[in-house]
Scaffold this motif. Structure first.
Motif, PDB file in Angstrom:
ATOM      1  N   GLU A   1      52.913 -91.900  -3.717  1.00  0.00           N
ATOM      2  CA  GLU A   1      53.021 -90.788  -5.033  1.00  0.00           C
ATOM      3  C   GLU A   1      51.901 -92.887  -6.072  1.00  0.00           C
ATOM      4  O   GLU A   1      52.785 -93.070  -6.080  1.00  0.00           O
ATOM      5  CB  GLU A   1      54.507 -90.581  -5.640  1.00  0.00           C
ATOM      6  CG  GLU A   1      54.611 -89.499  -5.040  1.00  0.00           C
ATOM      7  CD  GLU A   1      55.756 -88.558  -5.829  1.00  0.00           C
ATOM      8  OE1 GLU A   1      55.686 -89.126  -7.024  1.00  0.00           O
ATOM      9  OE2 GLU A   1      57.388 -88.818  -5.057  1.00  0.00           O
TER      10      GLU A   1
ATOM     11  N   LEU B   1      51.965 -78.042 -11.741  1.00  0.00           N
ATOM     12  CA  LEU B   1      51.654 -78.888 -10.641  1.00  0.00           C
ATOM     13  C   LEU B   1      52.957 -78.929  -9.890  1.00  0.00           C
ATOM     14  O   LEU B   1      53.226 -80.291 -11.620  1.00  0.00           O
ATOM     15  CB  LEU B   1      50.207 -79.551 -10.406  1.00  0.00           C
ATOM     16  CG  LEU B   1      50.021 -80.118  -9.050  1.00  0.00           C
ATOM     17  CD1 LEU B   1      49.212 -79.338  -8.096  1.00  0.00           C
ATOM     18  CD2 LEU B   1      48.991 -81.776  -9.280  1.00  0.00           C
ATOM     19  N   ALA B   2      53.542 -79.730  -9.094  1.00  0.00           N
ATOM     20  CA  ALA B   2      54.498 -80.589  -8.860  1.00  0.00           C
ATOM     21  C   ALA B   2      54.195 -81.816  -7.387  1.00  0.00           C
ATOM     22  O   ALA B   2      53.933 -81.209  -6.845  1.00  0.00           O
ATOM     23  CB  ALA B   2      56.118 -80.198  -9.024  1.00  0.00           C
ATOM     24  N   ILE B   3      54.853 -82.179  -7.541  1.00  0.00           N
ATOM     25  CA  ILE B   3      54.959 -83.069  -6.296  1.00  0.00           C
ATOM     26  C   ILE B   3      56.126 -83.164  -5.593  1.00  0.00           C
ATOM     27  O   ILE B   3      57.468 -83.382  -5.966  1.00  0.00           O
ATOM     28  CB  ILE B   3      55.142 -85.032  -6.574  1.00  0.00           C
ATOM     29  CG1 ILE B   3      53.134 -84.899  -6.849  1.00  0.00           C
ATOM     30  CG2 ILE B   3      54.782 -85.667  -5.032  1.00  0.00           C
ATOM     31  CD1 ILE B   3      52.890 -86.227  -7.491  1.00  0.00           C
TER      32      ILE B   3
ATOM     33  N   ILE C   1      48.818 -86.661 -10.279  1.00  0.00           N
ATOM     34  CA  ILE C   1      48.704 -85.345 -11.530  1.00  0.00           C
ATOM     35  C   ILE C   1      47.845 -84.794 -11.496  1.00  0.00           C
ATOM     36  O   ILE C   1      46.848 -84.030 -11.417  1.00  0.00           O
ATOM     37  CB  ILE C   1      50.282 -84.792 -11.274  1.00  0.00           C
ATOM     38  CG1 ILE C   1      51.521 -84.500 -10.851  1.00  0.00           C
ATOM     39  CG2 ILE C   1      50.337 -83.689 -12.604  1.00  0.00           C
ATOM     40  CD1 ILE C   1      52.274 -83.819 -10.676  1.00  0.00           C
ATOM     41  N   ASN C   2      47.616 -85.675 -12.192  1.00  0.00           N
ATOM     42  CA  ASN C   2      46.228 -85.755 -13.691  1.00  0.00           C
ATOM     43  C   ASN C   2      44.911 -85.449 -13.031  1.00  0.00           C
ATOM     44  O   ASN C   2      43.908 -84.941 -13.075  1.00  0.00           O
ATOM     45  CB  ASN C   2      45.919 -86.299 -14.455  1.00  0.00           C
ATOM     46  CG  ASN C   2      47.283 -86.154 -15.564  1.00  0.00           C
ATOM     47  OD1 ASN C   2      47.733 -85.550 -16.073  1.00  0.00           O
ATOM     48  ND2 ASN C   2      47.909 -87.920 -15.736  1.00  0.00           N
TER      49      ASN C   2
ATOM     50  N   CYS D   1      49.788 -78.323   0.876  1.00  0.00           N
ATOM     51  CA  CYS D   1      50.471 -77.196  -0.326  1.00  0.00           C
ATOM     52  C   CYS D   1      50.495 -76.203  -0.142  1.00  0.00           C
ATOM     53  O   CYS D   1      50.214 -75.782   0.810  1.00  0.00           O
ATOM     54  CB  CYS D   1      49.018 -78.038  -1.374  1.00  0.00           C
ATOM     55  SG  CYS D   1      47.560 -77.348  -0.540  1.00  0.00           S
TER      56      CYS D   1
END
Length: 149
Positions: free
Chosen positions: A84, A97-99, A89-90, A61
């Motif tokens: 994923e 925030l992003a993957i 994300i929650n 990250c």
């Protein structure tokens, strides 16, 4: 120079934040002086990264500050995950925030946070010749701009 020798007598203070896992391996997380100022609060990007890395799905990250007219700076987080799953994300945070598939790194493994910060702030940047895979920046630019909409 004396500032680097006074914190831990007999040892040199590198100003690097580190994490030691249960097996004794040391990971250098960030500079201790890499902080952002959000609405008057000084937040450590390294501490935020450490929290994200505690999630079992997160393998890498980066957190960096982006200019904000109201708050000064706001943190943006990008995470690389093993899988994923719905609602991930929650589980990590609620916004900004992003993957992503990968983070831009040098061949020695340093994450190019400064370059990502410049992309987010609409500033010019130079792609370092030591970058491992420059195509990562193209994908990240789209993700970062989407987060800022």
């Amino acid at each position: 120079m004396t500032n680097y020798l006074t914190t831990f007598p007999g040892f040199y203070e590198t100003k690097d934040m580190r994490m030691i896992d249960d097996d004794g391996y040391i990971s250098i997380m960030a500079r201790t002086d890499d902080v952002i100022c959000t609405a008057g609060y000084r937040l450590s990007t390294g501490a935020m990264e450490e929290i994200l890395l505690k999630h079992s799905c997160v393998t890498d990250c980066a957190v960096f500050g982006v200019k904000d007219k109201l708050k000064g700076e706001v943190p943006i987080g990008l995470v690389v995950v093993t899988e994923e799953k719905e609602g991930l994300i929650n589980e990590l945070v609620t916004s900004k925030l992003a993957i992503v598939k990968a983070l831009p790194k040098t061949r020695s493994g340093k994450t190019l946070r400064g370059t990502m910060r410049k992309i987010a702030n609409g500033e010019d940047y130079t792609v370092t010749p030591t970058i491992e895979d420059a195509t990562v920046l193209t994908d990240l630019t789209q993700v970062i701009l989407m987060l800022l909409e």
